[in-house]
Design a protein around this motif. Structure first.
Motif, PDB file in Angstrom:
ATOM      1  N   LEU A 103       0.456  -1.458   0.071  1.00  0.00           N
ATOM      2  CA  LEU A 103      -0.150  -0.001  -0.635  1.00  0.00           C
ATOM      3  C   LEU A 103       0.722   1.415  -0.257  1.00  0.00           C
ATOM      4  CD1 LEU A 103      -2.565  -1.119   2.933  1.00  0.00           C
ATOM      5  CD2 LEU A 103      -2.974  -1.383   0.132  1.00  0.00           C
ATOM      6  N   SER A 104      -0.037   2.687  -0.508  1.00  0.00           N
ATOM      7  CA  SER A 104       1.328   3.898  -0.336  1.00  0.00           C
ATOM      8  C   SER A 104       1.055   3.872   0.922  1.00  0.00           C
ATOM      9  CB  SER A 104       0.449   4.582  -1.780  1.00  0.00           C
ATOM     10  OG  SER A 104      -1.158   4.698  -1.126  1.00  0.00           O
ATOM     11  N   ARG A 105       0.036   3.672   1.554  1.00  0.00           N
ATOM     12  CA  ARG A 105       0.351   4.886   2.697  1.00  0.00           C
ATOM     13  C   ARG A 105       0.228   3.497   4.520  1.00  0.00           C
ATOM     14  NH1 ARG A 105      -3.997   8.947   3.925  1.00  0.00           N
ATOM     15  NH2 ARG A 105      -4.387   7.860   6.178  1.00  0.00           N
ATOM     16  N   ASN A 106       0.469   4.126   5.604  1.00  0.00           N
ATOM     17  CA  ASN A 106      -0.029   2.677   6.741  1.00  0.00           C
ATOM     18  C   ASN A 106      -1.842   3.079   6.385  1.00  0.00           C
ATOM     19  OD1 ASN A 106      -0.464   2.067   9.338  1.00  0.00           O
ATOM     20  ND2 ASN A 106       1.088   3.295  10.091  1.00  0.00           N
ATOM     21  N   PRO A 107      -2.425   2.090   6.371  1.00  0.00           N
ATOM     22  CA  PRO A 107      -3.591   1.947   6.347  1.00  0.00           C
ATOM     23  C   PRO A 107      -4.479   2.289   8.224  1.00  0.00           C
ATOM     24  CG  PRO A 107      -2.759  -0.321   5.951  1.00  0.00           C
ATOM     25  CD  PRO A 107      -1.982   0.798   6.190  1.00  0.00           C
ATOM     26  N   TYR A 108      -3.645   2.248   8.702  1.00  0.00           N
ATOM     27  CA  TYR A 108      -4.598   1.684  10.292  1.00  0.00           C
ATOM     28  C   TYR A 108      -5.273   3.106  10.630  1.00  0.00           C
ATOM     29  CZ  TYR A 108      -5.573   0.829  15.060  1.00  0.00           C
ATOM     30  OH  TYR A 108      -5.545   0.660  16.346  1.00  0.00           O
ATOM     31  N   ASP A 109      -5.128   4.521   9.870  1.00  0.00           N
ATOM     32  CA  ASP A 109      -5.953   5.534   9.757  1.00  0.00           C
ATOM     33  C   ASP A 109      -7.499   4.699   9.235  1.00  0.00           C
ATOM     34  OD1 ASP A 109      -7.035   7.977  10.427  1.00  0.00           O
ATOM     35  OD2 ASP A 109      -6.586   8.673   8.373  1.00  0.00           O
ATOM     36  N   ARG A 110      -7.581   4.245   8.096  1.00  0.00           N
ATOM     37  CA  ARG A 110      -8.392   3.798   7.479  1.00  0.00           C
ATOM     38  C   ARG A 110      -9.275   2.780   8.411  1.00  0.00           C
ATOM     39  NH1 ARG A 110      -7.725   8.060   4.575  1.00  0.00           N
ATOM     40  NH2 ARG A 110      -6.589   7.783   2.034  1.00  0.00           N
ATOM     41  N   ILE A 111      -8.771   1.926   9.219  1.00  0.00           N
ATOM     42  CA  ILE A 111      -9.187   0.856  10.085  1.00  0.00           C
ATOM     43  C   ILE A 111     -10.407   1.820  10.915  1.00  0.00           C
ATOM     44  CG2 ILE A 111      -8.723  -0.859  11.445  1.00  0.00           C
ATOM     45  CD1 ILE A 111      -6.498  -1.306   9.698  1.00  0.00           C
ATOM     46  N   GLY A 112      -8.948   2.425  11.749  1.00  0.00           N
ATOM     47  CA  GLY A 112      -9.543   3.495  12.982  1.00  0.00           C
ATOM     48  C   GLY A 112     -11.564   3.643  11.966  1.00  0.00           C
ATOM     49  N   HIS A 113     -11.377   4.901  11.150  1.00  0.00           N
ATOM     50  CA  HIS A 113     -12.482   4.660  10.367  1.00  0.00           C
ATOM     51  C   HIS A 113     -13.591   4.631  10.336  1.00  0.00           C
ATOM     52  CE1 HIS A 113     -11.601   9.379  10.849  1.00  0.00           C
ATOM     53  NE2 HIS A 113     -10.161   8.977  10.089  1.00  0.00           N
ATOM     54  N   LEU A 114     -13.425   3.137   9.782  1.00  0.00           N
ATOM     55  CA  LEU A 114     -14.233   1.839   9.079  1.00  0.00           C
ATOM     56  C   LEU A 114     -14.864   1.700  10.737  1.00  0.00           C
ATOM     57  CD1 LEU A 114     -12.373  -0.584   6.528  1.00  0.00           C
ATOM     58  CD2 LEU A 114     -14.165   0.633   6.743  1.00  0.00           C
ATOM     59  N   THR A 115     -13.887   1.090  11.960  1.00  0.00           N
ATOM     60  CA  THR A 115     -14.783   0.500  13.324  1.00  0.00           C
ATOM     61  C   THR A 115     -14.979   2.736  13.577  1.00  0.00           C
ATOM     62  OG1 THR A 115     -12.490  -0.054  13.797  1.00  0.00           O
ATOM     63  CG2 THR A 115     -13.843   0.067  15.403  1.00  0.00           C
ATOM     64  N   GLN A 116     -15.117   3.873  13.708  1.00  0.00           N
ATOM     65  CA  GLN A 116     -16.125   4.832  13.730  1.00  0.00           C
ATOM     66  C   GLN A 116     -17.184   4.270  13.611  1.00  0.00           C
ATOM     67  OE1 GLN A 116     -15.476   8.294  11.797  1.00  0.00           O
ATOM     68  NE2 GLN A 116     -14.195   9.339  14.134  1.00  0.00           N
ATOM     69  N   GLY A 117     -17.407   3.747  12.443  1.00  0.00           N
ATOM     70  CA  GLY A 117     -18.581   3.306  11.533  1.00  0.00           C
ATOM     71  C   GLY A 117     -19.434   2.372  12.187  1.00  0.00           C
ATOM     72  N   PHE A 118     -18.793   1.263  12.243  1.00  0.00           N
ATOM     73  CA  PHE A 118     -18.435   0.085  12.957  1.00  0.00           C
ATOM     74  C   PHE A 118     -18.842  -0.292  13.866  1.00  0.00           C
ATOM     75  CE2 PHE A 118     -18.581  -4.786  13.654  1.00  0.00           C
ATOM     76  CZ  PHE A 118     -18.609  -5.483  12.499  1.00  0.00           C
ATOM     77  N   VAL A 119     -18.623   1.061  15.089  1.00  0.00           N
ATOM     78  CA  VAL A 119     -18.741   0.369  16.091  1.00  0.00           C
ATOM     79  C   VAL A 119     -20.302   1.020  17.033  1.00  0.00           C
ATOM     80  CG1 VAL A 119     -17.703   0.241  18.687  1.00  0.00           C
ATOM     81  CG2 VAL A 119     -17.021  -0.920  17.272  1.00  0.00           C
ATOM     82  N   PRO A 120     -20.105   2.484  15.880  1.00  0.00           N
ATOM     83  CA  PRO A 120     -21.509   3.925  17.103  1.00  0.00           C
ATOM     84  C   PRO A 120     -22.510   3.321  15.584  1.00  0.00           C
ATOM     85  CG  PRO A 120     -19.239   4.757  16.894  1.00  0.00           C
ATOM     86  CD  PRO A 120     -19.029   3.603  15.750  1.00  0.00           C
ATOM     87  N   ALA A 121     -22.420   2.600  14.937  1.00  0.00           N
ATOM     88  CA  ALA A 121     -24.021   1.659  13.775  1.00  0.00           C
ATOM     89  C   ALA A 121     -24.689   1.486  15.181  1.00  0.00           C
ATOM     90  CB  ALA A 121     -23.866   0.886  12.981  1.00  0.00           C
ATOM     91  N   VAL A 122     -23.769   0.439  16.386  1.00  0.00           N
ATOM     92  CA  VAL A 122     -23.948  -0.452  17.293  1.00  0.00           C
ATOM     93  C   VAL A 122     -24.779   0.583  18.380  1.00  0.00           C
ATOM     94  CG1 VAL A 122     -24.104  -2.973  18.237  1.00  0.00           C
ATOM     95  CG2 VAL A 122     -23.672  -2.667  16.556  1.00  0.00           C
ATOM     96  N   LEU A 123     -24.020   1.271  18.533  1.00  0.00           N
ATOM     97  CA  LEU A 123     -24.443   1.500  20.157  1.00  0.00           C
ATOM     98  C   LEU A 123     -25.693   2.548  19.207  1.00  0.00           C
ATOM     99  CD1 LEU A 123     -24.256   3.465  22.572  1.00  0.00           C
ATOM    100  CD2 LEU A 123     -22.385   4.928  21.245  1.00  0.00           C
ATOM    101  N   VAL A 124     -25.729   3.464  18.271  1.00  0.00           N
ATOM    102  CA  VAL A 124     -26.296   4.284  17.766  1.00  0.00           C
ATOM    103  C   VAL A 124     -28.236   4.054  17.367  1.00  0.00           C
ATOM    104  CG1 VAL A 124     -28.304   5.580  16.081  1.00  0.00           C
ATOM    105  CG2 VAL A 124     -25.039   5.786  16.844  1.00  0.00           C
ATOM    106  N   ARG A 125     -28.251   2.334  17.350  1.00  0.00           N
ATOM    107  CA  ARG A 125     -29.214   1.469  17.285  1.00  0.00           C
ATOM    108  C   ARG A 125     -29.947   1.403  18.688  1.00  0.00           C
ATOM    109  NH1 ARG A 125     -30.895  -3.919  15.847  1.00  0.00           N
ATOM    110  NH2 ARG A 125     -31.932  -4.484  14.194  1.00  0.00           N
ATOM    111  N   GLU A 126     -29.213   0.821  19.559  1.00  0.00           N
ATOM    112  CA  GLU A 126     -29.707   0.023  20.418  1.00  0.00           C
ATOM    113  C   GLU A 126     -30.401   1.780  21.777  1.00  0.00           C
ATOM    114  OE1 GLU A 126     -27.277  -1.886  24.511  1.00  0.00           O
ATOM    115  OE2 GLU A 126     -27.589  -2.322  22.440  1.00  0.00           O
ATOM    116  N   LEU A 127     -30.266   2.854  21.251  1.00  0.00           N
ATOM    117  CA  LEU A 127     -30.389   3.795  22.171  1.00  0.00           C
ATOM    118  C   LEU A 127     -31.694   3.907  21.257  1.00  0.00           C
ATOM    119  CD1 LEU A 127     -27.408   6.293  22.406  1.00  0.00           C
ATOM    120  CD2 LEU A 127     -28.868   5.066  24.205  1.00  0.00           C
ATOM    121  N   LEU A 128     -31.699   3.493  20.132  1.00  0.00           N
ATOM    122  CA  LEU A 128     -33.352   4.445  19.127  1.00  0.00           C
ATOM    123  C   LEU A 128     -33.940   3.083  19.569  1.00  0.00           C
ATOM    124  CD1 LEU A 128     -32.000   5.302  15.792  1.00  0.00           C
ATOM    125  CD2 LEU A 128     -32.441   6.686  17.261  1.00  0.00           C
TER     126      LEU A 128
END
Length: 213
Positions: free
Chosen positions: A96-121
């Motif tokens: 890869l052209s760059r360290n992808p850990y930041d991308r992993i972090g932002h995937l997680t930023q959608g993956f986990v909050p989706a369950v949190l928001v869903r549970e609250l709703l």
């Protein structure tokens, strides 16, 4: 009974693991300000969950996901996202052209909050079983992602060059757009993969609350 005890033991064990990792990560981090900015959500989130737990215990699935997300933030805070060793390994392995850990972090930023928001709703609104539940959950995750990007922008304006480690753009002019796209993919994937399991756990949580009442 064993399963119940195990279930009850999971949240304290996860919290202890996260707090231990947080403490260790705070020992000689790559950049102290970046560590503080990246782990802020963990530092605030754990005491908040403890404070509301008796009135609003979370599903086991959400507990595991929040702990995993916390570890992603803690590791990124210790090394800075552009310097995480796992990311360098993935960069070399996948050419890869760059360290992808930041991308992993932002995937997680959608993956986990989706369950949190869903549970609250589901638990606090009339949206349980509604066709609007999934779209509104994704919209909330995107809104949070956009807010986080604005936080990074404000950090850059106030911190100048010292905020580069927090931004982790690695020279990509489209980094903000990529980050939000990753959050979108993470949120959609989370709902597709975990909604049925989440519903089963929420049903058990509801029955337990009724029995306790």
């Amino acid at each position: 009974m064993t399963a119940m005890l195990t279930s009850r033991a999971v949240p304290p064990a996860l919290a202890a693991g996260v707090l231990t990792a947080l403490a260790v990560s705070g020992l000689r981090p790559h950049d102290r300000l970046t560590w503080l900015l990246e782990t802020f959500w963990v530092i605030v989130g754990v005491p908040l969950l403890v404070a509301v737990w008796k009135r609003f215990p979370l599903s086991p699935l959400l507990c595991w996901l929040l702990a995993g997300h916390a570890l992603v933030l803690i590791v990124g805070g210790h090394y800075t996202y552009a310097e995480v060793p796992l990311g360098h390994w993935l960069q070399d392995t996948l050419d890869l052209s760059r360290n992808p850990y930041d991308r992993i972090g932002h995937l997680t930023q959608g993956f986990v909050p989706a369950v949190l928001v869903r549970e609250l709703l589901v638990r606090t609104s009339p949206l349980r079983g509604s066709a609007w539940l999934a779209p509104l959950t994704v919209c909330a995750c995107l809104a949070f992602s956009a807010f986080f990007e604005m936080l990074e922008w404000w950090a850059a304006l106030s911190g100048g060059d010292s905020a580069d480690a927090f931004l982790a753009t690695q020279g990509d002019q489209w980094d903000t757009q990529w980050d939000m796209a990753c959050a979108l993919v993470g949120a959609v994937a989370s709902l597709l993969l975990l909604s049925r399991l989440h519903d089963r756990q929420l049903a058990r949580l509801g029955r337990a609350a009724d029995n306790a009442g």
